[in-house]
Design a protein around this motif. Sequence first.
Motif, mmCIF file in Angstrom:
data_model
loop_
_atom_site.group_PDB
_atom_site.id
_atom_site.type_symbol
_atom_site.label_atom_id
_atom_site.label_comp_id
_atom_site.label_asym_id
_atom_site.label_seq_id
_atom_site.Cartn_x
_atom_site.Cartn_y
_atom_site.Cartn_z
ATOM 1 N N ASN A 211 0.701 -1.191 0.071
ATOM 2 C CA ASN A 211 0.043 -0.020 -0.039
ATOM 3 C C ASN A 211 0.806 1.161 -0.111
ATOM 4 O O ASN A 211 0.571 2.294 -0.728
ATOM 5 C CB ASN A 211 -0.870 -0.034 1.335
ATOM 6 N N ASN A 212 1.792 1.399 0.726
ATOM 7 C CA ASN A 212 2.900 2.487 0.869
ATOM 8 C C ASN A 212 3.549 2.522 -0.538
ATOM 9 O O ASN A 212 3.490 3.747 -0.995
ATOM 10 C CB ASN A 212 4.044 2.197 1.947
ATOM 11 N N VAL A 213 4.032 1.529 -1.310
ATOM 12 C CA VAL A 213 4.678 1.582 -2.340
ATOM 13 C C VAL A 213 3.519 2.073 -3.538
ATOM 14 O O VAL A 213 4.072 3.133 -4.309
ATOM 15 C CB VAL A 213 5.302 0.269 -2.939
ATOM 16 N N ALA A 214 2.303 1.787 -3.418
ATOM 17 C CA ALA A 214 1.476 2.335 -4.456
ATOM 18 C C ALA A 214 0.820 3.732 -4.061
ATOM 19 O O ALA A 214 0.999 4.346 -5.356
ATOM 20 C CB ALA A 214 0.081 1.353 -4.311
ATOM 21 N N ARG A 215 1.064 4.242 -2.853
ATOM 22 C CA ARG A 215 0.571 5.424 -2.555
ATOM 23 C C ARG A 215 1.982 6.284 -3.194
ATOM 24 O O ARG A 215 1.662 7.384 -3.506
ATOM 25 C CB ARG A 215 0.689 5.968 -1.076
ATOM 26 N N VAL A 216 3.346 6.170 -2.903
ATOM 27 C CA VAL A 216 4.230 6.896 -3.392
ATOM 28 C C VAL A 216 4.333 6.812 -4.965
ATOM 29 O O VAL A 216 4.507 7.956 -5.504
ATOM 30 C CB VAL A 216 5.507 6.132 -2.891
ATOM 31 N N TYR A 217 4.128 5.784 -5.609
ATOM 32 C CA TYR A 217 3.907 5.707 -7.090
ATOM 33 C C TYR A 217 2.834 6.593 -7.589
ATOM 34 O O TYR A 217 3.308 7.357 -8.563
ATOM 35 C CB TYR A 217 3.833 4.410 -7.345
ATOM 36 N N GLU A 218 1.786 6.652 -6.999
ATOM 37 C CA GLU A 218 0.629 7.407 -7.456
ATOM 38 C C GLU A 218 0.814 8.941 -7.205
ATOM 39 O O GLU A 218 0.516 9.703 -8.027
ATOM 40 C CB GLU A 218 -0.612 6.906 -6.753
ATOM 41 N N HIS A 219 1.616 9.267 -6.063
ATOM 42 C CA HIS A 219 1.808 10.571 -5.835
ATOM 43 C C HIS A 219 2.975 11.116 -6.649
ATOM 44 O O HIS A 219 2.827 12.273 -7.367
ATOM 45 C CB HIS A 219 2.278 10.606 -4.353
ATOM 46 N N CYS A 220 3.978 10.435 -7.054
ATOM 47 C CA CYS A 220 5.093 10.670 -7.891
ATOM 48 C C CYS A 220 4.719 10.855 -9.148
ATOM 49 O O CYS A 220 5.251 11.753 -10.025
ATOM 50 C CB CYS A 220 6.338 9.895 -7.672
ATOM 51 N N THR A 221 4.030 9.846 -9.670
ATOM 52 C CA THR A 221 3.509 9.729 -11.272
ATOM 53 C C THR A 221 2.272 10.388 -11.660
ATOM 54 O O THR A 221 2.247 10.740 -12.832
ATOM 55 C CB THR A 221 3.573 8.425 -11.793
ATOM 56 N N GLN A 222 1.474 10.823 -10.668
ATOM 57 C CA GLN A 222 0.020 11.091 -10.921
ATOM 58 C C GLN A 222 -0.561 10.212 -11.723
ATOM 59 O O GLN A 222 -1.666 10.461 -12.516
ATOM 60 C CB GLN A 222 0.151 12.502 -11.441
ATOM 61 N N LEU A 223 -0.372 8.804 -11.709
ATOM 62 C CA LEU A 223 -0.816 7.981 -12.375
ATOM 63 C C LEU A 223 -1.668 7.061 -11.400
ATOM 64 O O LEU A 223 -0.883 6.701 -10.447
ATOM 65 C CB LEU A 223 0.023 6.891 -13.329
ATOM 66 N N PRO A 224 -3.086 6.685 -11.816
ATOM 67 C CA PRO A 224 -3.653 5.520 -10.901
ATOM 68 C C PRO A 224 -3.362 4.366 -11.054
ATOM 69 O O PRO A 224 -2.855 3.887 -12.151
ATOM 70 C CB PRO A 224 -5.107 6.052 -11.098
ATOM 71 N N ILE A 225 -3.424 3.428 -9.972
ATOM 72 C CA ILE A 225 -3.337 2.163 -10.076
ATOM 73 C C ILE A 225 -4.633 1.434 -10.132
ATOM 74 O O ILE A 225 -5.562 1.758 -9.432
ATOM 75 C CB ILE A 225 -2.469 1.637 -8.874
ATOM 76 N N HIS A 226 -4.799 0.684 -11.285
ATOM 77 C CA HIS A 226 -6.212 0.071 -11.438
ATOM 78 C C HIS A 226 -6.659 -0.831 -10.392
ATOM 79 O O HIS A 226 -5.838 -1.691 -9.728
ATOM 80 C CB HIS A 226 -6.092 -0.586 -12.668
ATOM 81 N N PRO A 227 -7.978 -0.673 -9.879
ATOM 82 C CA PRO A 227 -8.475 -1.689 -8.835
ATOM 83 C C PRO A 227 -8.092 -3.061 -8.852
ATOM 84 O O PRO A 227 -8.140 -3.770 -8.100
ATOM 85 C CB PRO A 227 -9.786 -1.150 -8.592
ATOM 86 N N ARG A 228 -8.073 -3.454 -10.225
ATOM 87 C CA ARG A 228 -7.793 -4.926 -10.228
ATOM 88 C C ARG A 228 -6.313 -5.247 -10.747
ATOM 89 O O ARG A 228 -5.961 -6.202 -11.287
ATOM 90 C CB ARG A 228 -8.865 -5.338 -11.369
#
Length: 560
Positions: free
Chosen positions: A305-322
């Motif tokens: 979850n932390n890795v995903a939050r950092v990724y989305e914050h830095c890239t401004q790209l969403p991670i698909h829910p699936r």
Amino acid sequence: MAQVHNDKYKPFPQVKLTDRQWPGKTIDKAPIWMSTDLRDGNQALFEPMNQQKKMEMFETLCRIGFKEIEIAFPSASETEFNFVRGLIEGGHIPDDVTIEVLTQAREHLIRRTFESLRGARRAIIHIYNATCPAFRDFVFGMSKAEVIKMAVDAVHLIRQLAAEMPETEIVLEYSPELFTATELEFAKEVCDAVTAAWGATPQRKVILNLPATVEVATPNVYADQIEWMHRHLARRDSVLISVHPHNDRGTAIAAAELGLMAGADRVEGCLFGNGERTGNVDLVTLALNLHTQGVDPQLDFSDINNVARVYEHCTQLPIHPRHPYAGDLVFTAFSGSHQDAIKKGFAAQKADATWAVPYLPIDPADVGRSYDSIIRVNSQSGKGGISYIMEHDYGIVMPRRLQVEFSGVVQRHADSHGGEISGEEIWQLFADTYLNAGAQVRYREHHLFEEGGQQAIRLGVDINGVAHNLNGVGNGPINAAMHALTSAGLQAQVRSYEERSMVPAGDDGNASAVAFIEMAASGCGECYGVGIDSNIVTASIKALVSGINRLPQSAPQKTA
């Protein structure tokens, strides 16, 4: 889409490798990982990362465990150049991490790249030039000999500049760009020329990166290409074969895995598959695929979850829910049959046993995910999912027939309201249906005593708002209470009785008792009553009252 003539696109020619070995291989160890999130991934963003976000991403990649990180294309811009300088001068590079920088095989770009690296302990210089026919013929107008000379001249220059900067250990990486669309014999010729020019030895290896710059064929073709190179390259013991699959055909993960089976030593990619067009190979999925096969990926995704939050914050790209392993819904089941299987799998799973919960290829706890959202309920859900939530969140283990009965209540609510039903809503439905069922009879108090060798009870209830003190005798508290209620004209029979402890999630020491009583009345069918109390007898009497309130029956007969 407009109809396209069948001869417009031709299948990529198969590699002549009739004795291929990779189909019989398995991956039994982690590859060398190289993250290109800060270079390839960053150049694919509609708004590239600023210095602060690049630093946050770099630190995250280091925490995950990447030992090789491509940080920039320093000759491309001052921003890229300055980021490299900032990492080096600020002492931000861990001793066990090697930075990598990319440059085209052109003299002025190579010199500028070396300027950015001054003071680094160790660095990989990654050079590339295009080798496939389309680029040779249409983009650059170069012959094969000119392509080889371009690569070799770049290597000679890098050797010279590396010798002038002895404080930094320079590792060479070379990519024949568009490798998958290049004739294999020519790709080998260029790569062999590069390793010869570098003077590659087992102690001074060259990284030969063989990219699927654009996916142009199925993954098995890529595997054949990698195995062919693995078997035919000169100085193979002085080379690390690296793969860099893109995802144009949606098969980058498969291409990377088959490439490793075919002899590759190293994989380049990005977190969550970021990159140009459809992206690079997804290193998160690739690593966790290894984990599911019992292979230590050497990368730490225990807090996904932390890795995903950092990724989305830095890239401004969403991670698909699936998205595999990391999406918000990947450990969530709405289907009734899936929920039932998961519930039973969790009940059977032993802590020290091989993971074998249906529909969950990985234990969510391995990536720091909780079990709270594994089963969620909507109109497609069944009794398994509902009973899982009641048990996991509220500590109520319902008898099977009650599961069936209550699932109908939830289903009707879902059908009428639409959308997902939260755990709180399910609990409220349960409470309204069983614990607060009707207003005909309300429990106030009871007193037990012995009478003639049997259990006797004085039961205080309100019937239609009028207080009654009822008396009953029976072979136990429940039988006595039922006789007391019958004396007031409340006709019903007890068909089954179960009692259990109830420990809601997160509540370590406040167990209550829950009683389930299945009841019937003439011409009225059957239903359950449920009672909860710290005292099991009180819970049982409340369950009797609940069941009587739920049975459709006429008003009680007047009693003397």
